[in-house]
Each structure stands twice: as C-alpha cells, then as structure tokens.
Scaffold this motif. Structure first.
Motif, short mmCIF file in Angstrom:
data_model
loop_
_atom_site.label_atom_id
_atom_site.label_comp_id
_atom_site.label_asym_id
_atom_site.label_seq_id
_atom_site.Cartn_x
_atom_site.Cartn_y
_atom_site.Cartn_z
N ARG A 11 0.95 -1.07 -0.02
CA ARG A 11 -0.12 -0.15 -0.02
C ARG A 11 0.93 1.43 0.08
O ARG A 11 1.85 1.39 0.90
N ASN A 20 8.75 -3.66 5.64
CA ASN A 20 8.19 -3.82 4.12
C ASN A 20 9.34 -4.46 3.50
O ASN A 20 9.33 -5.40 2.56
N TYR A 128 -11.79 -5.06 2.38
CA TYR A 128 -10.52 -4.93 2.18
C TYR A 128 -9.83 -6.44 1.74
O TYR A 128 -9.08 -6.76 0.57
N ASP A 135 -6.79 -9.26 -6.21
CA ASP A 135 -5.55 -8.77 -6.58
C ASP A 135 -4.71 -10.25 -6.81
O ASP A 135 -3.90 -10.44 -7.68
N GLY A 147 4.69 -10.36 4.76
CA GLY A 147 5.05 -10.47 6.19
C GLY A 147 3.80 -11.30 6.87
O GLY A 147 2.89 -11.33 6.19
N ASP A 149 1.87 -10.18 9.27
CA ASP A 149 0.64 -9.56 9.49
C ASP A 149 -0.37 -9.63 8.30
O ASP A 149 -1.61 -9.48 8.56
N ILE A 187 8.92 -7.78 11.62
CA ILE A 187 10.06 -6.62 12.26
C ILE A 187 9.29 -5.78 13.32
O ILE A 187 8.11 -5.25 12.93
N MET A 196 6.72 -2.69 13.16
CA MET A 196 7.15 -1.61 12.48
C MET A 196 6.10 -1.39 11.53
O MET A 196 5.69 -2.14 10.86
N LYS A 198 4.08 1.82 8.50
CA LYS A 198 4.31 3.05 8.04
C LYS A 198 3.96 4.46 8.63
O LYS A 198 4.38 5.31 8.62
P1 TYM Z 1 1.24 -3.18 3.65
O1 TYM Z 1 1.53 -2.22 2.40
O2 TYM Z 1 1.17 -2.92 4.91
O3 TYM Z 1 2.93 -3.97 3.62
C1 TYM Z 1 3.79 -4.23 2.59
C2 TYM Z 1 4.29 -5.72 2.63
O4 TYM Z 1 5.35 -5.33 3.92
C3 TYM Z 1 5.07 -6.37 4.92
N1 TYM Z 1 5.19 -5.73 6.26
C4 TYM Z 1 5.90 -6.31 7.20
N2 TYM Z 1 6.68 -7.60 7.23
C5 TYM Z 1 7.53 -7.67 8.44
N3 TYM Z 1 7.52 -6.79 9.36
C6 TYM Z 1 6.59 -5.58 9.42
N4 TYM Z 1 6.84 -4.87 10.52
C7 TYM Z 1 6.13 -5.26 8.27
N5 TYM Z 1 5.24 -4.30 7.89
C8 TYM Z 1 4.85 -4.52 6.72
C9 TYM Z 1 3.60 -6.88 4.74
O5 TYM Z 1 3.35 -7.95 5.23
C10 TYM Z 1 3.43 -6.71 3.44
O6 TYM Z 1 3.72 -8.01 2.70
N6 TYM Z 1 -2.71 -5.30 2.31
C11 TYM Z 1 -1.39 -5.24 1.95
C12 TYM Z 1 -1.08 -4.99 0.56
C13 TYM Z 1 -1.87 -5.87 -0.27
C14 TYM Z 1 -1.30 -7.23 -0.63
C15 TYM Z 1 -2.32 -7.59 -1.89
C16 TYM Z 1 -0.26 -8.02 -0.25
C17 TYM Z 1 -2.84 -5.64 -1.25
N7 TYM Z 1 -3.34 -6.59 -1.97
C18 TYM Z 1 -2.32 -8.77 -2.24
C19 TYM Z 1 -0.33 -9.30 -0.95
C20 TYM Z 1 -1.25 -9.60 -2.07
C21 TYM Z 1 -0.82 -4.41 2.94
O7 TYM Z 1 -1.44 -3.48 3.43
O8 TYM Z 1 0.51 -4.52 2.97
#
Ligand code: TYM
Length: 331
Positions: A11, A20, A128, A135, A147, A149, A187, A196, A198
């Motif tokens: 996102r 990320n 969502y 997707d 990740g 989450d 992470i 962690m 955004k």
């Molecule tokens: P988003 O944008 O929050 O995060 C993008 C990717 O980063 C990973 N991530 C983490 N991994 C480890 N530790 C952390 N602290 C951490 N923060 C974020 C997330 O797991 C992700 O892989 N819903 C999704 C976006 C999305 C998506 C999809 C993903 C939309 N459609 C289809 C996979 C398949 C999201 O908000 O990720």
C-alpha cells in the motif's frame, strides 16, 4: 517447466520501511528469476483510509522507485499500479458475493481500523480482504510473499477461492503466504511496541528514505536493557529484533561475535547499536540514493508502470474470461 506464479502488493500509504523490505521486498527480488512474478502498488486499498490523494499519487511513484532501487527488474517482473488493471475490480465484485459480513467483521485488520478510525468505517474497509483476494486470484497466483501481518488475509483469500471453485468450477489455485523456508517475518518497532509500520512512531521506524543521521539516531535510541546476566539466556523480543536486523545487514562474523557476547553476558549494547547503525547506513544509503534518482525520472517511471500494466492486464484478462465463462456471464 512452467514457472509458478507469484503475486504481492504494497500500500502506498507512506514511506517504505525495513519491515516492508524484510517481510516482502527482499523476497520479491529473490523470486524474480525463478517465478512468474506480479508485484503491484495497492492504491485502491489506500483509499479506505481517505488519504490526501496528491500525497498518495507521489507515494505511488515512490513505491515503484523504491522497489526498483531494491533490485526488482521491471523487465523480469510485472511491476504495476492496481488502478491500471480494472479487471481486478470486476473480480472483486464477483468475490464480494461470496464473502460474508460476519467473517469480514471478524478480521483483525478490520477491527484495528474500526478502533483507529471510528468515524470512517466504510464498506471498502470491510471488504478489504476481498479486494486483496481479487489481486491475488486475478493472476491465479500460488505464492504470495508477505510479512506475518498478512497471514489472515491469505487464509481468507483461500476461502474465497475455494467457495468460488465449489460454486462455479475449478478456476483458482489456493494461494499460500510465502517466505523462503522460514516462518513469516515480523519486524518490530525499534521501541519494542508492536510491528514496524508506515504510520506509527516514526522515530522507531527505519525508512528506506532515511538519511544517515536519522538512521544512526533511531538505532542508538532503540530499546535495550541492562543486558543478560545468565549465560545463553533467551533474548527479549526487542533485542531479538535488533539481532534480526543485524543478521540481515551485517557481515556474518560481526553478527556471530555479538551473538557470542550476548551468550556469555559480555555484550555492550552501546557498541552493538553503533555497529548496527553503521551497517544499516551502508545498507540503506545506496537504496535511498537510487530510489530518489528514479523518483525524479517521471519518464522512466511512466514507462515502467505502462509496461507493468500491460503484462498484468494480459494475465488478468485471461483469468477474467475463464471466470465469466464459469459464471455464465457471457452471452
Ligand atoms: P502493507 O503495505 O502494509 O505492507 C507491505 C508488505 O510489507 C509487509 N510488512 C511487514 N513485514 C514484516 N514486518 C513488518 N513490520 C511489516 N510491515 C509490513 C507486509 O506483510 C506486506 O507483505 N494488504 C497489503 C497490501 C496488499 C497485498 C495484496 C499484499 C494488497 N493486496 C495482495 C499481498 C497480496 C498491505 O497493506 O501491505
């Protein structure tokens, strides 16, 4: 042999951070040769939180630039923006008929958002996970590098795929969350509070766009304690998190030495963090500089986005044809 299909998205709601990178982007880069890859910027998903759309637009460019700066090759993968592939929206519509209010309301991320933005509990937020399933399923992907989450969303995508297949015929494989041989990664924030992210505590989040001083400052402020007193003791999660970061950015000898110091209780967290900070600076600096250069080159960015959208639409169109046939939506 036909390559397996991989999909993942990010996102564009803010600057990308190490979560990320280590949870997702690092795997994208590792997968780009051996798999048929689709990676995209989830700008429709971002609208659920009503962002300033001018900032969102710039953020989309930045996420594309950061992905390329981290090593994704737009000639090997389809790197695209979600809203450039309208086929996803049609599949989202069909899948919405198979998703139930009760299960959507129980989703952890939905419950979190209801707490965070009680005045904006819109239907897009509720559905969502359905958009996310669309997707993934639009390319019939089987592996989804994400990740920890995102685990629950993946489980829901499998449920929707299964329901579709049961009702209309076997169109979709069941997608699995993926991380090379390991458990999915989380992470933690440098202050030890949750993951962690955004948007939360920026001083405890290392962004790929952080300058050298910010990186040093943030790491030196990371939560530690007075150190272990019993040899070979288990690490508290905030210390484990710093070791995880060190394992990824530092040389193996360096990591092993601090690990040994921890185990024999001689570790000095000041030295440990100084070393981690310098290695982190060396790691982030080239990514930051490359990303900034790409982000300023709008011609290149548009070319990457166009090329990505074309590849993605071709695959999406083929799936949608099958879907329409299965639902008998062709006349
Ligand atoms: P988003 O944008 O929050 O995060 C993008 C990717 O980063 C990973 N991530 C983490 N991994 C480890 N530790 C952390 N602290 C951490 N923060 C974020 C997330 O797991 C992700 O892989 N819903 C999704 C976006 C999305 C998506 C999809 C993903 C939309 N459609 C289809 C996979 C398949 C999201 O908000 O990720």
């Amino acid at each position: 042999m036909k390559k397996e299909t991989v999909l993942s998205g990010i996102r564009p709601t803010g600057y990308l951070h190490l979560g990320n990178y280590f949870g997702a982007m690092r795997n994208y880069v590792k997968m780009q040769n051996a798999f048929n890859c689709y990676f995209f910027v989830a700008n429709w998903h971002s609208l659920t939180t009503h962002p300033d759309t001018k900032a969102l637009q710039e953020s989309v460019f930045r996420v594309i630039a950061e992905n390329v700066a981290c090593g994704l090759d737009p000639n090997k993968v389809a790197l695209y923006v979600q809203s450039d592939v309208p086929e996803i929206a049609e599949l989202y519509l069909y899948l919405n008929m198979l998703a139930y209010k009760g299960e959507l309301e129980k989703t952890t991320t939905f419950k979190d958002k209801v707490r965070q933005q009680p005045d904006n509990v819109n239907a897009g937020l509720l559905t969502y996970p359905v958009l996310m399933a669309a997707d993934i399923l639009i390319h019939r992907a089987v592996k989804v590098p994400v990740g920890k989450d995102q685990e629950q969303h993946l489980e829901m995508a499998r449920n929707f795929a299964e329901r579709f297949n049961f009702r209309y015929g076997p169109i979709f494989p069941e997608p699995q969350a993926f991380n090379f041989g390991d458990n999915l990664i989380k992470i933690m924030s440098l202050d030890g509070n949750g993951k962690m992210s955004k948007s939360e505590n920026q001083m405890a989040t290392l962004y790929l766009a952080d300058d050298d001083d910010a990186i040093r400052k943030k790491i030196m402020k990371a939560k530690t304690d007075s150190g272990p007193t019993v040899p070979n003791s288990l690490k508290p999660d905030y210390i484990e998190n710093l070791f995880t970061l060190m394992r990824i950015v530092s040389k193996k000898e360096v990591y092993d030495a601090f690990q040994e110091n921890y185990n024999n209780c001689t570790i000095r967290y000041g030295d440990f963090k100084k070393q981690l900070a310098e290695d982190m600076v060396a790691f982030i600096q080239p990514i930051r500089e490359k990303a900034a250069a790409i982000q300023n080159d709008k011609v290149l960015l548009h070319q990457i986005m166009k090329q990505g959208a074309e590849k993605a639409r071709e695959s999406a169109h083929a799936t949608l044809q099958e879907v329409r046939k299965a639902i008998r939506m062709i006349y």
